[in-house]
Motif scaffolding. Structure first.
Motif, PDB file in Angstrom:
ATOM      1  N   UNK A 203      63.039  80.212  39.842  1.00 52.37           N
ATOM      2  CA  UNK A 203      63.700  81.745  39.775  1.00 52.37           C
ATOM      3  C   UNK A 203      63.270  81.990  41.361  1.00 52.37           C
ATOM      4  N   UNK A 204      62.234  81.524  42.103  1.00 52.13           N
ATOM      5  CA  UNK A 204      61.963  81.957  43.477  1.00 52.13           C
ATOM      6  C   UNK A 204      63.024  81.468  44.234  1.00 52.13           C
ATOM      7  N   UNK A 205      63.283  80.091  44.119  1.00 56.51           N
ATOM      8  CA  UNK A 205      64.362  79.472  45.081  1.00 56.51           C
ATOM      9  C   UNK A 205      65.550  79.827  44.789  1.00 56.51           C
ATOM     10  N   UNK A 206      66.062  80.724  43.682  1.00 56.04           N
ATOM     11  CA  UNK A 206      67.321  81.085  43.475  1.00 56.04           C
ATOM     12  C   UNK A 206      67.839  82.013  44.620  1.00 56.04           C
ATOM     13  N   UNK A 262      57.811  96.066  33.141  1.00 53.16           N
ATOM     14  CA  UNK A 262      57.262  97.225  34.045  1.00 53.16           C
ATOM     15  C   UNK A 262      57.010  96.725  35.366  1.00 53.16           C
ATOM     16  N   UNK A 263      55.786  95.667  35.695  1.00 51.24           N
ATOM     17  CA  UNK A 263      55.698  95.124  36.932  1.00 51.24           C
ATOM     18  C   UNK A 263      56.983  94.613  37.621  1.00 51.24           C
ATOM     19  N   UNK A 264      57.811  93.963  36.906  1.00 50.67           N
ATOM     20  CA  UNK A 264      58.851  93.314  37.342  1.00 50.67           C
ATOM     21  C   UNK A 264      59.901  94.470  38.118  1.00 50.67           C
ATOM     22  N   UNK A 265      59.918  95.453  37.365  1.00 47.90           N
ATOM     23  CA  UNK A 265      60.817  96.651  37.905  1.00 47.90           C
ATOM     24  C   UNK A 265      60.148  97.180  39.056  1.00 47.90           C
ATOM     25  N   UNK A 266      58.734  97.546  38.848  1.00 46.68           N
ATOM     26  CA  UNK A 266      58.045  97.742  40.169  1.00 46.68           C
ATOM     27  C   UNK A 266      58.357  97.042  41.441  1.00 46.68           C
ATOM     28  N   UNK A 267      58.020  95.716  41.201  1.00 49.30           N
ATOM     29  CA  UNK A 267      58.072  94.776  42.299  1.00 49.30           C
ATOM     30  C   UNK A 267      59.717  94.800  43.104  1.00 49.30           C
ATOM     31  N   UNK A 268      60.633  94.699  41.975  1.00 47.02           N
ATOM     32  CA  UNK A 268      61.884  94.621  42.332  1.00 47.02           C
ATOM     33  C   UNK A 268      62.426  95.943  43.271  1.00 47.02           C
ATOM     34  N   UNK A 393      57.909  87.815  39.875  1.00 51.85           N
ATOM     35  CA  UNK A 393      58.845  86.487  40.338  1.00 51.85           C
ATOM     36  C   UNK A 393      60.276  86.495  39.887  1.00 51.85           C
ATOM     37  N   UNK A 394      60.231  86.779  38.564  1.00 48.29           N
ATOM     38  CA  UNK A 394      61.778  86.825  37.941  1.00 48.29           C
ATOM     39  C   UNK A 394      62.582  87.920  38.399  1.00 48.29           C
ATOM     40  N   UNK A 395      62.063  88.949  38.406  1.00 48.79           N
ATOM     41  CA  UNK A 395      62.793  90.219  38.613  1.00 48.79           C
ATOM     42  C   UNK A 395      63.414  90.093  40.263  1.00 48.79           C
ATOM     43  N   UNK A 396      62.611  89.770  41.093  1.00 53.27           N
ATOM     44  CA  UNK A 396      62.855  89.610  42.568  1.00 53.27           C
ATOM     45  C   UNK A 396      64.043  88.812  42.708  1.00 53.27           C
ATOM     46  N   UNK A 397      63.788  87.428  41.931  1.00 47.02           N
ATOM     47  CA  UNK A 397      65.080  86.341  42.115  1.00 47.02           C
ATOM     48  C   UNK A 397      66.384  86.928  41.694  1.00 47.02           C
TER      49      UNK A 397
END
Length: 460
Positions: A203-206, A262-268, A393-397
């Motif tokens: 996911x990070x490399x995407x 929740x954290x995925x949305x915050x990080x994105x 990690x998933x959301x940013x990718x």
């Protein structure tokens, strides 16, 4: 003290967001290096959490908490002294290893410190909120320090906070129940850690390479194979890292989805707005951090009411309300704030998102640990923290890919504001996902007919 460590561990996820350009200039990092630097911490943290939970049971809660916090402090100092991409990445990986030991032990100690009842429910709800508050604190910290001093001081502050908490823990924390000498599932730990690492790496490399590239497809395929091996192993060993039936509870599984989102949305949101504000609007790192002050203030305010709200209304009502607020706030950021270049609309949307994340995470952590026996608390903490760490990690990718694809399409069509259109599209897509989460939580967090804990019964 436990909350300080939890806040610090989550602040380390986002501490490089605002400082990224300065780190690139000083260390000669590429954009891919920055992505992998963040991934090195998050993957080590999430990948080793199940093993950290089991080590907490075997070694004792206070002992493992002290060991993990100490390792995190030393690795943070190493990151502050890094002089190249590989030394920085190694230090960040060691930070993640320390965090994977400290986080499940800290949640287990939370149950030791706070008695059963409203006090524990409020503390557990606050625990979920601190994960998102830590991410915003990392942005504020790095934005201020990179402007006034150097990005290296961000890691020094993390090390100092961990060291102070460690010193206080040795004197004041209770040891918890005696260690449980259960067998170590080393093969399961190997497969589980490898699976989470490879899936997260894919996911990070995407973002830099694209979803159809050989590195991404290879990493995802390897992760899927290792995950299959992990599942098979857990069905055969006498003391699995993840006991059979632990995730069979519908409310617990739904709570983990919320803890992922929740954290995925915050990080994105933090990641995209750091790029949008600095590259499209021309903000400095300090101005970018300042834009997150209302966001952080709302998270702090929600922290005073979220725990009592969950105790009074139940996790389901609070989680649905939080998901709805997230959807409204994300649309306010992308569909109004970015598309019309309205700063008030953008800041208002960020505040509404912060309110929603605070409510959602408070409810999610309470629901995820509900019904867990005393011997399962560290395991529940490990699983919740794994979801919290996997989300960014998933959301940013995903959002990075969405922005790049949409921007390229708009640029090819001759759109005059292609970059802004790409950012707006990503936020609107996240808002649609939050609407789906509303329906999911409304159904999934309905109370079960029984509240018996899952997995093997607690040991006397």
């Amino acid at each position: 003290m436990l909350g300080t460590v939890h806040l610090t561990l989550n602040a380390s996820v986002s501490v490089t967001f605002a400082a990224g350009p300065a780190m690139q200039r000083e260390l000669g990092l590429t954009r891919t290096d920055l992505v992998l630097d963040t991934a090195a911490y998050g993957l080590a943290f999430s990948g080793l959490l199940l093993l950290g939970g089991r080590l907490t049971d075997r070694g004792g809660r206070r002992t493992v908490f002290a060991l993990g916090t100490g390792l995190f402090a030393l690795a943070s100092l190493a990151a502050a002294l890094a002089h190249g991409p590989w030394t920085l990445m190694a230090a960040r990986f060691a930070q993640g290893c320390g965090a994977a030991l400290a986080a499940p032990a800290a949640m287990a100690l939370l149950k030791t410190v706070f008695p059963e009842g409203r006090a524990r429910s409020a503390a557990t709800a606050l625990w979920g909120l601190l994960a998102s508050l830590g991410a915003s604190a990392g942005i504020l910290l790095s934005g201020a320090l990179v402007t006034w001093t150097s990005w290296r001081w961000s890691f020094v502050v993390l090390a100092a906070a961990a060291a102070l908490a460690l010193a206080a823990a040795v004197r004041t924390l209770p040891p918890g129940p005696p260690p449980d000498r259960v067998p170590m599932d080393l093969l399961g730990a190997l497969f589980g850690t490898g699976a989470l690492t490879m899936l997260g790496c894919g996911c990070a490399l995407a973002g830099p390479y694209g979803w159809s590239s050989a590195p991404v497809l290879g990493a995802l395929a390897a992760g899927a194979v290792l995950l299959t091996a992990f599942t098979a192993t857990e069905h055969r060993v006498p003391a699995p890292l993840l006991p059979r039936g632990f995730l069979a509870s519908r409310p617990r599984a739904t709570a983990l989805v919320c803890a992922l989102f929740g954290p995925g949305t915050g990080a994105a949101t933090a990641f995209l707005l750091a790029l949008y504000l600095q590259q499209t609007r021309g903000y400095s790192a300090l101005a970018n951090a300042g834009a997150f002050l209302p966001y952080t203030a709302v998270l702090l305010a929600v922290g005073t009411v979220a725990g009592p709200a969950v105790a009074r209304l139940g996790p389901r009502t609070v989680a649905v309300t939080g998901a709805a607020a997230i959807a409204a706030g994300l649309y306010g950021i992308g569909g109004i704030g970015i598309r019309t270049a309205s700063t008030p609309a953008l800041l208002t949307g960020m505040a509404v998102v912060a309110c929603g994340i605070g409510l959602l995470m408070s409810a999610a952590v309470v629901a995820a640990v509900a019904g867990a026996g005393d011997r399962e608390t560290a395991l529940a903490g490990a699983v919740v923290n794994a979801a919290i760490l996997a989300g960014p990690t998933l959301s940013i990718a995903l959002v990075t890919s969405a922005v790049q694809s949409r921007t390229a399409g708009l640029a090819a069509a001759g759109h005059p504001a292609a970059a802004a259109g790409g950012y707006a599209f990503a936020f609107e897509a996240l808002a649609a996902a939050a609407v789906l989460l509303c329906a999911t939580t409304a159904y999934g967090l309905r109370p079960n007919a029984t509240t018996a804990p899952h997995g093997p019964p607690p040991t006397a």
